[in-house]
Design a protein around this motif. Sequence first.
Motif, PDB file in Angstrom:
ATOM      1  N   ILE A  31       0.836  -1.202   0.000  1.00  0.00           N
ATOM      2  CA  ILE A  31       0.000   0.000   0.000  1.00  0.00           C
ATOM      3  C   ILE A  31       0.871   1.253   0.000  1.00  0.00           C
ATOM      4  O   ILE A  31       0.528   2.272  -0.612  1.00  0.00           O
ATOM      5  CB  ILE A  31      -0.954  -0.008   1.214  1.00  0.00           C
ATOM      6  CG1 ILE A  31      -1.949  -1.153   1.063  1.00  0.00           C
ATOM      7  CG2 ILE A  31      -1.682   1.320   1.343  1.00  0.00           C
ATOM      8  CD1 ILE A  31      -2.955  -1.248   2.176  1.00  0.00           C
ATOM      9  N   GLY A  32       2.012   1.205   0.671  1.00  0.00           N
ATOM     10  CA  GLY A  32       2.921   2.349   0.676  1.00  0.00           C
ATOM     11  C   GLY A  32       3.403   2.665  -0.730  1.00  0.00           C
ATOM     12  O   GLY A  32       3.499   3.853  -1.120  1.00  0.00           O
ATOM     13  N   GLN A  33       3.723   1.605  -1.494  1.00  0.00           N
ATOM     14  CA  GLN A  33       4.140   1.819  -2.880  1.00  0.00           C
ATOM     15  C   GLN A  33       3.006   2.399  -3.713  1.00  0.00           C
ATOM     16  O   GLN A  33       3.209   3.308  -4.549  1.00  0.00           O
ATOM     17  CB  GLN A  33       4.627   0.497  -3.476  1.00  0.00           C
ATOM     18  CG  GLN A  33       5.924  -0.020  -2.862  1.00  0.00           C
ATOM     19  CD  GLN A  33       6.280  -1.413  -3.361  1.00  0.00           C
ATOM     20  OE1 GLN A  33       5.594  -1.971  -4.216  1.00  0.00           O
ATOM     21  NE2 GLN A  33       7.354  -1.972  -2.814  1.00  0.00           N
ATOM     22  N   GLN A  34       1.789   1.886  -3.499  1.00  0.00           N
ATOM     23  CA  GLN A  34       0.621   2.411  -4.215  1.00  0.00           C
ATOM     24  C   GLN A  34       0.387   3.876  -3.854  1.00  0.00           C
ATOM     25  O   GLN A  34       0.090   4.712  -4.727  1.00  0.00           O
ATOM     26  CB  GLN A  34      -0.624   1.589  -3.865  1.00  0.00           C
ATOM     27  CG  GLN A  34      -0.639   0.181  -4.437  1.00  0.00           C
ATOM     28  CD  GLN A  34      -0.988   0.177  -5.936  1.00  0.00           C
ATOM     29  OE1 GLN A  34      -1.464   1.169  -6.476  1.00  0.00           O
ATOM     30  NE2 GLN A  34      -0.740  -0.938  -6.593  1.00  0.00           N
ATOM     31  N   LEU A  35       0.530   4.194  -2.565  1.00  0.00           N
ATOM     32  CA  LEU A  35       0.327   5.564  -2.112  1.00  0.00           C
ATOM     33  C   LEU A  35       1.373   6.499  -2.702  1.00  0.00           C
ATOM     34  O   LEU A  35       1.057   7.616  -3.162  1.00  0.00           O
ATOM     35  CB  LEU A  35       0.371   5.610  -0.580  1.00  0.00           C
ATOM     36  CG  LEU A  35       0.208   6.985   0.070  1.00  0.00           C
ATOM     37  CD1 LEU A  35      -1.131   7.613  -0.324  1.00  0.00           C
ATOM     38  CD2 LEU A  35       0.315   6.883   1.583  1.00  0.00           C
ATOM     39  N   GLN A  36       2.609   6.035  -2.730  1.00  0.00           N
ATOM     40  CA  GLN A  36       3.685   6.855  -3.288  1.00  0.00           C
ATOM     41  C   GLN A  36       3.464   7.109  -4.777  1.00  0.00           C
ATOM     42  O   GLN A  36       3.672   8.225  -5.279  1.00  0.00           O
ATOM     43  CB  GLN A  36       5.023   6.154  -3.049  1.00  0.00           C
ATOM     44  CG  GLN A  36       6.238   6.994  -3.440  1.00  0.00           C
ATOM     45  CD  GLN A  36       7.540   6.279  -3.140  1.00  0.00           C
ATOM     46  OE1 GLN A  36       7.569   5.084  -2.879  1.00  0.00           O
ATOM     47  NE2 GLN A  36       8.632   7.026  -3.153  1.00  0.00           N
ATOM     48  N   LYS A  37       3.010   6.089  -5.486  1.00  0.00           N
ATOM     49  CA  LYS A  37       2.739   6.235  -6.917  1.00  0.00           C
ATOM     50  C   LYS A  37       1.588   7.209  -7.168  1.00  0.00           C
ATOM     51  O   LYS A  37       1.649   8.071  -8.058  1.00  0.00           O
ATOM     52  CB  LYS A  37       2.404   4.867  -7.506  1.00  0.00           C
ATOM     53  CG  LYS A  37       2.074   4.904  -8.996  1.00  0.00           C
ATOM     54  CD  LYS A  37       1.716   3.506  -9.499  1.00  0.00           C
ATOM     55  CE  LYS A  37       1.334   3.563 -10.976  1.00  0.00           C
ATOM     56  NZ  LYS A  37       0.899   2.235 -11.483  1.00  0.00           N
ATOM     57  N   THR A  38       0.538   7.102  -6.366  1.00  0.00           N
ATOM     58  CA  THR A  38      -0.620   7.979  -6.534  1.00  0.00           C
ATOM     59  C   THR A  38      -0.258   9.431  -6.222  1.00  0.00           C
ATOM     60  O   THR A  38      -0.712  10.372  -6.909  1.00  0.00           O
ATOM     61  CB  THR A  38      -1.775   7.515  -5.616  1.00  0.00           C
ATOM     62  OG1 THR A  38      -2.110   6.169  -5.961  1.00  0.00           O
ATOM     63  CG2 THR A  38      -3.003   8.398  -5.783  1.00  0.00           C
TER      64      THR A  38
END
Length: 402
Positions: A31-38
């Motif tokens: 989720i951290g990677q998804q959040l960073q990408k968003t």
Amino acid sequence: MKKQVKLLKLGDFQFFGQKTLYELKQNLSTIGQQLQKTEGELAQKAIDPSASMEDIQALQKSKDDLKARFDVIKEQHDTMEAEQKAKFKQQAQQQKLGLGSVEDPQQKVVEAKAEMIKAVMKNKAIPNDVLQALGDDNSTGGGKFLPKTVSNDIIAEPLVKNKLREISTFTQITNLEIPKINFTLDNDDFISDKETAKELESSGDLVSFGRNKFKVFSGISETVLLGTNTAIVNHVENALQSGIAAKERKVAFVETPKTGEEHMSFYSTENAIKEVEGEDIFNAITNALDDLHEDYRDNATIVMKKSDYTKIVKELANGNATLYGAQPEQVLGYPVVFIDAAIKPIVGDFSYSHYNYDIATTQFERDKDVKTGIEQFVVTAWFDHQIKLKSAFRIAKVISTP
């Protein structure tokens, strides 16, 4: 009512109920990677003049949603990680404390015995806290001497009884030397039993106990060794106690003793205990009792085989069933102890039968039976059995008929 499990869904990732710390770390990373990408996409859209407000608002909403999810999982992760760290710290402290973390004194001894047995079977040194819990002052370094508590439990409290323990004397004193008679008078002729006087004149008035080595083996299977500490201790102690009792009986009643053990047997030619004859077992026993000096007869006990007593009852009963229900002491007039190893009845004051153990030098080791593959916990002990006064005993012998 069936409990519903909360389900959080993000693409192909699903989170059901309680997770492990490892799974939470993975989910947090995803989720951290998804959040960073968003967040990166949102920053690009914000500076792009061609981007519509609807696209920017959608990315902002996605970012807020991911941030909320990230915070929820992070809280779960941090809580579980703190709990595990606390648990590991407690376990480390308990391992450091060892037996100090066990509060019940009896359980502490059981745990210590089990740790001692395991250490021996693994050829490892016994930890100092184990030796201390078993009453060893560790003056020897604990390298080869059996802790005193274990030695005492095995030797002094056998599970399988040697019935001589009920009437003989038992001590645990290194280099024991005692007088044959407990009191003296200021009169050279105070001993009224002439046989006792002759015996003291010929052999002296002191008894010195020697050290006769013997080994007892307790087979331990892998199943037992991996079992509970209580099971290990019970298994080993029961086997050792049985071996000790068997050895005590054997040396006292063997007809042909091993070299160096002749003095331990009631039947040895070295001791030459007086035999008193009778036409049958009953008369031989009563004659032997009558032949004892009254100083010994007053405290006499009869040691005999159960089968010999049955013969007496059959002969005396003569069809009368009443005698079968009588106590042996009522039939023979003296306390009776049944020991099948007593090939001929022995009568006398058995306080003059004295066992002494040298437990300070009891050793233990391990061995392996190559035929069965069973590991052996081995105890090497030193003891002695002294018949302090031969004149305190008689052997009842039935006259052989031609």
